[in-house]
Write a protein that holds these residues in place. Structure first.
Motif, PDB file in Angstrom:
ATOM      1  N   GLU A  97       0.772  -1.020   0.408  1.00  0.00           N
ATOM      2  CA  GLU A  97       0.033  -0.356  -0.393  1.00  0.00           C
ATOM      3  C   GLU A  97       1.159   1.289  -0.276  1.00  0.00           C
ATOM      4  OE1 GLU A  97      -3.214   2.064   2.437  1.00  0.00           O
ATOM      5  OE2 GLU A  97      -2.669  -0.115   3.762  1.00  0.00           O
ATOM      6  N   ALA A  98       0.713   2.377  -0.966  1.00  0.00           N
ATOM      7  CA  ALA A  98       1.469   3.891  -0.729  1.00  0.00           C
ATOM      8  C   ALA A  98       0.462   4.041   0.167  1.00  0.00           C
ATOM      9  CB  ALA A  98       0.658   4.501  -2.212  1.00  0.00           C
ATOM     10  N   VAL A  99       1.809   5.112   1.038  1.00  0.00           N
ATOM     11  CA  VAL A  99       1.267   6.279   2.365  1.00  0.00           C
ATOM     12  C   VAL A  99       2.618   7.434   2.017  1.00  0.00           C
ATOM     13  CG1 VAL A  99       0.666   3.930   3.491  1.00  0.00           C
ATOM     14  CG2 VAL A  99       2.559   4.523   3.854  1.00  0.00           C
ATOM     15  N   LEU A 100       1.994   8.001   2.600  1.00  0.00           N
ATOM     16  CA  LEU A 100       2.317   9.801   3.129  1.00  0.00           C
ATOM     17  C   LEU A 100       3.745   9.158   3.911  1.00  0.00           C
ATOM     18  CD1 LEU A 100       2.815  12.676   2.707  1.00  0.00           C
ATOM     19  CD2 LEU A 100       1.314  12.787   4.802  1.00  0.00           C
ATOM     20  N   ASP A 101       4.560   9.405   3.277  1.00  0.00           N
ATOM     21  CA  ASP A 101       6.210   9.106   3.737  1.00  0.00           C
ATOM     22  C   ASP A 101       5.900  10.007   5.675  1.00  0.00           C
ATOM     23  OD1 ASP A 101       8.662   7.883   4.974  1.00  0.00           O
ATOM     24  OD2 ASP A 101       9.646   9.205   3.024  1.00  0.00           O
ATOM     25  N   GLU A 102       6.511   8.505   6.571  1.00  0.00           N
ATOM     26  CA  GLU A 102       6.167   9.421   8.034  1.00  0.00           C
ATOM     27  C   GLU A 102       7.680  10.909   8.030  1.00  0.00           C
ATOM     28  OE1 GLU A 102       7.563   7.757  12.609  1.00  0.00           O
ATOM     29  OE2 GLU A 102       7.153   6.105  10.980  1.00  0.00           O
TER      30      GLU A 102
END
Length: 258
Positions: free
Chosen positions: A32-37
């Motif tokens: 899954e693609a997410v906003l980088d922490e």
């Protein structure tokens, strides 16, 4: 004050990451693609400054495919006012130089007082993009800060490296990158999520930015080889027959670990 925050869509760090062994690129369909922490933490720095300084305008900027709109919407829900999305098929597999060359004109046209970014993304981990942007934009760079303070005319912060602590300062406009030592980001609330749906996202192509990616058959950088990470091997077990200490010392010396 106008602040630009660079964010990035990355594969979920909680899942296995794979490389496409033919292209050498990350297989982004594998997780899954997410906003980088680190991007979330960077945005939190800007939001905290805005909380204490009304009138601060925060724009989030990213380069990526259509799916990156979701990460921009999350950043808008957290509190950013506007967003810029650099989206062009010619950017598929872009190296760091092309990435910097695409981001720089988008940032230049915004006339920002401060550009904030993470020290490195969790997918590429190169750690040189902030310095490259500073060079292209002719701005002072305060990089890898574990603490940061922003005033109307300057920024200051702390850089820590191998037990050494340095105090860094730079006049604005400037670019600064932060590390994961900075606090966790806030969670978007319902009001923010609903408001984000109406906030503007400006989509730019390379043509809009006046950037030439070069023909597709011309490589800016060349990957010589790529291979799948080998499986982890079993560790060495030392039986303690009374001389385990000596055996451990010999093992460390033999493997250049002492």
């Amino acid at each position: 004050m106008k602040i630009a925050v660079l964010i990035k869509e990355v594969p979920d760090t909680g899942e296995d990451r794979l490389l496409n062994l033919e292209t050498g690129l990350a297989d982004r369909s594998a997780s899954e693609a997410v906003l980088d922490e680190i991007g979330e933490r960077t945005l939190e720095v800007a939001l905290k400054h805005a909380d204490a300084n009304p009138g601060t305008e925060i724009t989030v900027v990213t380069m990526g495919p259509d799916s990156a709109q979701a990460t921009l919407r999350k950043a808008l829900a957290m509190g950013a006012a506007t967003a810029i999305h650099i989206n062009d098929e010619q950017l598929l597999g872009a190296d760091l130089l092309l990435t910097a060359e695409a981001l720089a004109p988008a940032l230049r046209r915004g006339g920002y007082d401060l550009i904030l970014t993470g020290n490195m993304s969790t997918d590429g981990s190169a750690g040189v993009l902030p310095a490259m942007l500073a060079e292209l934009l002719d701005l002072p760079a305060a990089t890898s800060l574990s603490a940061i303070e922003i005033s109307a005319a300057a920024l200051s912060g702390t850089r820590e490296f191998e037990g050494i602590r340095a105090q860094i300062s730079a006049p604005l406009p400037a670019i600064a990158s932060i590390t994961e030592a900075l606090p966790d980001a806030r969670f978007p609330n319902f009001k923010g999520i609903m408001a984000a749906k109406k906030k503007p996202i400006e989509v730019l192509s390379l043509a809009d930015l006046g950037v030439d990616a070069l023909p597709g058959d011309t490589a800016r950088s060349i990957m010589l080889s790529v291979a799948k990470k080998p499986p982890r091997e079993a560790g060495t077990v030392l039986a303690d027959d009374g001389d385990a200490g000596r055996a451990l010392a010999d093992f460390l010396v033999k493997n250049n670990l002492a």
